[in-house]
Write a protein that holds these residues in place. Structure first.
Motif, PDB file in Angstrom:
ATOM      1  N   LYS B 277       0.848  -1.189   0.100  1.00 53.38           N
ATOM      2  CA  LYS B 277      -0.032  -0.060   0.045  1.00 53.38           C
ATOM      3  C   LYS B 277       0.946   1.247  -0.008  1.00 53.38           C
ATOM      4  O   LYS B 277       0.708   2.097  -0.966  1.00 53.38           O
ATOM      5  CB  LYS B 277      -0.914  -0.173   1.358  1.00 53.38           C
ATOM      6  N   VAL B 278       1.843   1.455   0.842  1.00 54.60           N
ATOM      7  CA  VAL B 278       2.955   2.483   0.933  1.00 54.60           C
ATOM      8  C   VAL B 278       3.639   2.651  -0.408  1.00 54.60           C
ATOM      9  O   VAL B 278       3.730   3.663  -0.747  1.00 54.60           O
ATOM     10  CB  VAL B 278       4.048   2.241   1.895  1.00 54.60           C
ATOM     11  N   MET B 279       3.970   1.575  -0.983  1.00 54.85           N
ATOM     12  CA  MET B 279       4.596   1.709  -2.232  1.00 54.85           C
ATOM     13  C   MET B 279       3.823   1.662  -3.603  1.00 54.85           C
ATOM     14  O   MET B 279       4.160   1.746  -4.648  1.00 54.85           O
ATOM     15  CB  MET B 279       5.661   0.617  -2.416  1.00 54.85           C
ATOM     16  N   HIS B 280       2.437   1.534  -3.671  1.00 58.80           N
ATOM     17  CA  HIS B 280       1.205   1.637  -4.579  1.00 58.80           C
ATOM     18  C   HIS B 280       1.545   0.663  -5.527  1.00 58.80           C
ATOM     19  O   HIS B 280       1.559   0.823  -6.615  1.00 58.80           O
ATOM     20  CB  HIS B 280       1.361   3.065  -5.271  1.00 58.80           C
ATOM     21  N   ILE B 281       2.039  -0.613  -4.995  1.00 57.88           N
ATOM     22  CA  ILE B 281       2.284  -1.924  -5.806  1.00 57.88           C
ATOM     23  C   ILE B 281       0.859  -2.522  -6.152  1.00 57.88           C
ATOM     24  O   ILE B 281      -0.037  -2.629  -5.098  1.00 57.88           O
ATOM     25  CB  ILE B 281       3.059  -2.497  -5.062  1.00 57.88           C
ATOM     26  N   THR B 282       0.634  -2.565  -7.419  1.00 59.04           N
ATOM     27  CA  THR B 282      -0.411  -3.520  -7.883  1.00 59.04           C
ATOM     28  C   THR B 282      -0.260  -4.974  -7.411  1.00 59.04           C
ATOM     29  O   THR B 282       0.956  -5.485  -7.590  1.00 59.04           O
ATOM     30  CB  THR B 282      -0.528  -3.559  -9.268  1.00 59.04           C
ATOM     31  N   THR B 283      -1.239  -5.587  -6.969  1.00 59.10           N
ATOM     32  CA  THR B 283      -1.047  -6.829  -6.105  1.00 59.10           C
ATOM     33  C   THR B 283      -2.211  -7.787  -5.982  1.00 59.10           C
ATOM     34  O   THR B 283      -3.418  -7.382  -6.246  1.00 59.10           O
ATOM     35  CB  THR B 283      -0.317  -6.470  -4.545  1.00 59.10           C
ATOM     36  N   ARG B 313      -7.920 -11.734  -4.414  1.00 55.33           N
ATOM     37  CA  ARG B 313      -8.805 -10.581  -4.776  1.00 55.33           C
ATOM     38  C   ARG B 313      -7.583  -9.513  -5.258  1.00 55.33           C
ATOM     39  O   ARG B 313      -6.441  -9.487  -4.997  1.00 55.33           O
ATOM     40  CB  ARG B 313      -9.072  -9.736  -3.596  1.00 55.33           C
ATOM     41  N   PHE B 314      -7.993  -9.049  -6.781  1.00 55.63           N
ATOM     42  CA  PHE B 314      -7.176  -8.133  -7.372  1.00 55.63           C
ATOM     43  C   PHE B 314      -7.066  -6.874  -6.819  1.00 55.63           C
ATOM     44  O   PHE B 314      -8.300  -6.335  -6.745  1.00 55.63           O
ATOM     45  CB  PHE B 314      -7.482  -8.251  -9.095  1.00 55.63           C
ATOM     46  N   ILE B 315      -5.914  -6.358  -6.693  1.00 56.20           N
ATOM     47  CA  ILE B 315      -5.971  -4.777  -6.286  1.00 56.20           C
ATOM     48  C   ILE B 315      -4.886  -3.967  -7.289  1.00 56.20           C
ATOM     49  O   ILE B 315      -3.762  -4.117  -7.078  1.00 56.20           O
ATOM     50  CB  ILE B 315      -5.321  -4.913  -4.658  1.00 56.20           C
ATOM     51  N   GLU B 316      -5.534  -2.995  -7.842  1.00 55.05           N
ATOM     52  CA  GLU B 316      -4.758  -2.439  -8.732  1.00 55.05           C
ATOM     53  C   GLU B 316      -4.308  -0.872  -8.064  1.00 55.05           C
ATOM     54  O   GLU B 316      -5.037  -0.324  -7.681  1.00 55.05           O
ATOM     55  CB  GLU B 316      -5.780  -2.133 -10.343  1.00 55.05           C
TER      56      GLU B 316
END
Lengths: 320, 320
Positions: B277-283, B313-316
């Motif tokens: 979340k901090v690094m704004h990484i798609t995961t 769950r896809f988190i873009e």
């Protein structure tokens, strides 16, 4: 595996008698003891390690009390303890307390009951007299300054390190300094608060209750700190943050809110976890894995009580 | 606590005899058994929990095998397991293996020896026949797809989720896709590799061994991935990274090296830990705490074997 009723039935005695035999109660006849043992033999098809432990007086288990299993601070301590346990052929019994006193009492009971050979308490909730009262039951080791207690400890001098951090911020020109903390009631927290108050007194700064943010454990807790700051008229210009996770949360939220770090808010953190490196957070390194290894070493020393202070290391990055 | 020699001396029997009594060996006379028990009573001043466990056939301990205590992936699983254990008044025996087979065998031995009531293996190194061979000794639960085995499991379908991630990258225009992995030998890794190879085959892309980066567990491991990329002539344009920690390390190192993410290198990660979340990484989110709770629930179900698939769950965010 048979239960106490099966054994009582087979031995032709009452459940109470079986219980007495197993609890080494003095008033049981040798015949009944023998019958119970015979019944247990019949049911217990193979070697039972609990019986072996009964004879050796050793379980090769060490209890570890942590409030949370997942928090990186305790994760690193646990890694150090587990690594040392592995090297010594010990296993760990993990007791997660969520800071509930009952759970810590259960851990102390395990030591009394010889279910574990020693107990490491990574963060304490019970009163000292309770802990010291159990010290005759086996080695108890704490991760806080316990130099005046009858248990071993490996610790950071939090008064000293907090003072060091405060002086550093002061030299950088900060006079309005706040801090974030997890629990306010822990020994480490009290030492930090004492250092903070002594610092204020030394410089005749006034004490602002709003500058102290408690309940800060995780990344997410950084959000509420920044929210509170935004609502303040007279904001601190610097924060001591007692966890890199919280510091990372604060820095992230500040970015989103347009608060410049360190220009508008300096952040001085503790631990030096990987996240502080990513976020370029200035921090005081606490070598937690090493602390964990030392805690285990002390647990192995039996009745010999020892105390070891671990020095912290200053790591300057970009948030002060 | 007295040891076996003290008891033998007091009972006037040999150490072997004491050992036989405690191990429920058939060829010991009732008199000797009685003498040994009497001696144990003399030495054992109070209730000994190992004796109680011997009678109840329950220890209220569940073993948990993890390769590392500190890695956030296992930290989150452990948090889920520990939370469920707390609710059920169980304690955990933590067995850190560092992926050494010996240590996993010791954990299986603990189950056989009734030192624990059940065993949860978060990441396995032993062969299946060894694990299944121990399933008669008590509940064994695994965190990998074990639908065709005689042990319970809570798992992610890594073939499916890896395929999902690859298809997403392909739709974004990527044809040169690599991936990072921890161990290549684990079941989860094999499923991922199969998904990867099937994806290549489907699109008639060639297999580039250099596009697979193994030994990637921690933040620091991201460094070597970027170092290798920098030395490549024909670099991948996207990476699937099987841990947010490693992804965070790669993103950080890319920034320092002037590699733009996602323009020069897209990063698709797994887990959805706070650092992503901090690094704004798609995961792809894997609900590890929930998985941990389910693993514990299965450990409590005794001989009833069950299997549960947990959806991802896809988190873009901003790295693809």
């Amino acid at each position: 595996m048979a239960n106490i009723r099966d054994i009582a039935k087979m031995a032709g005695v009452s459940v109470t008698t079986v219980s007495r035999v197993l609890n080494n109660h003095p008033y049981v006849s040798a015949e009944k003891v023998s019958a119970v043992i015979e019944a247990m033999k019949k049911y217990n098809y193979h070697r039972n390690i609990n019986a072996v432990h009964l004879s050796k007086g050793k379980t090769f288990l060490v209890g570890v009390v942590v409030p949370f299993s997942n928090h990186p601070y305790f994760g690193l301590l646990l890694e150090g303890i587990a690594t040392a346990a592995l090297e010594n052929n010990y296993k760990l019994v993990l007791i997660q307390t969520n800071y509930e006193e009952d759970k810590e009492l259960e851990a102390l009971k395990m030591l009394e009951d010889k279910q574990i050979d020693a107990l490491i308490i990574c963060s304490r909730i019970c009163e000292w007299n309770l802990i010291e009262g159990c010290s005759a039951n086996g080695p108890i080791v704490l991760c806080e300054d316990a130099r005046d207690k009858r248990v071993s400890s490996t610790f950071i001098d939090h008064y000293k390190s907090f003072t060091m951090a405060l002086n550093f911020l002061y030299k950088k020109g900060h006079t309005k300094i706040g801090y974030t903390i997890g629990r306010q009631s822990g020994t480490n927290s009290k030492q930090r608060d004492a250092a903070y108050k002594d610092f204020l007194k030394r410089h005749t700064f006034s004490y602002e209750p709003g500058y102290i943010f408690s309940g800060c454990f995780n990344f997410e807790d950084g959000d509420q700190v920044v929210e509170k700051l935004l609502q303040m008229k007279n904001r601190p210009t610097a924060l001591l943050v007692t966890s890199d996770q919280v510091a990372a949360g604060i820095v992230t939220r500040c970015r989103e809110q347009g608060i410049l770090v360190p220009e508008n808010l300096a952040i001085m953190s503790f631990d030096n976890q990987p996240i502080s490196k990513v976020m370029h957070i200035t921090t005081l390194e606490i070598p937690l894995v090493e602390v964990g290894k030392k805690l285990f070493g002390q647990a192995m020393k039996g009745e010999h009580v020892s105390h070891e202070e671990i020095p912290v290391r200053f790591i300057e990055r970009q948030t002060v």
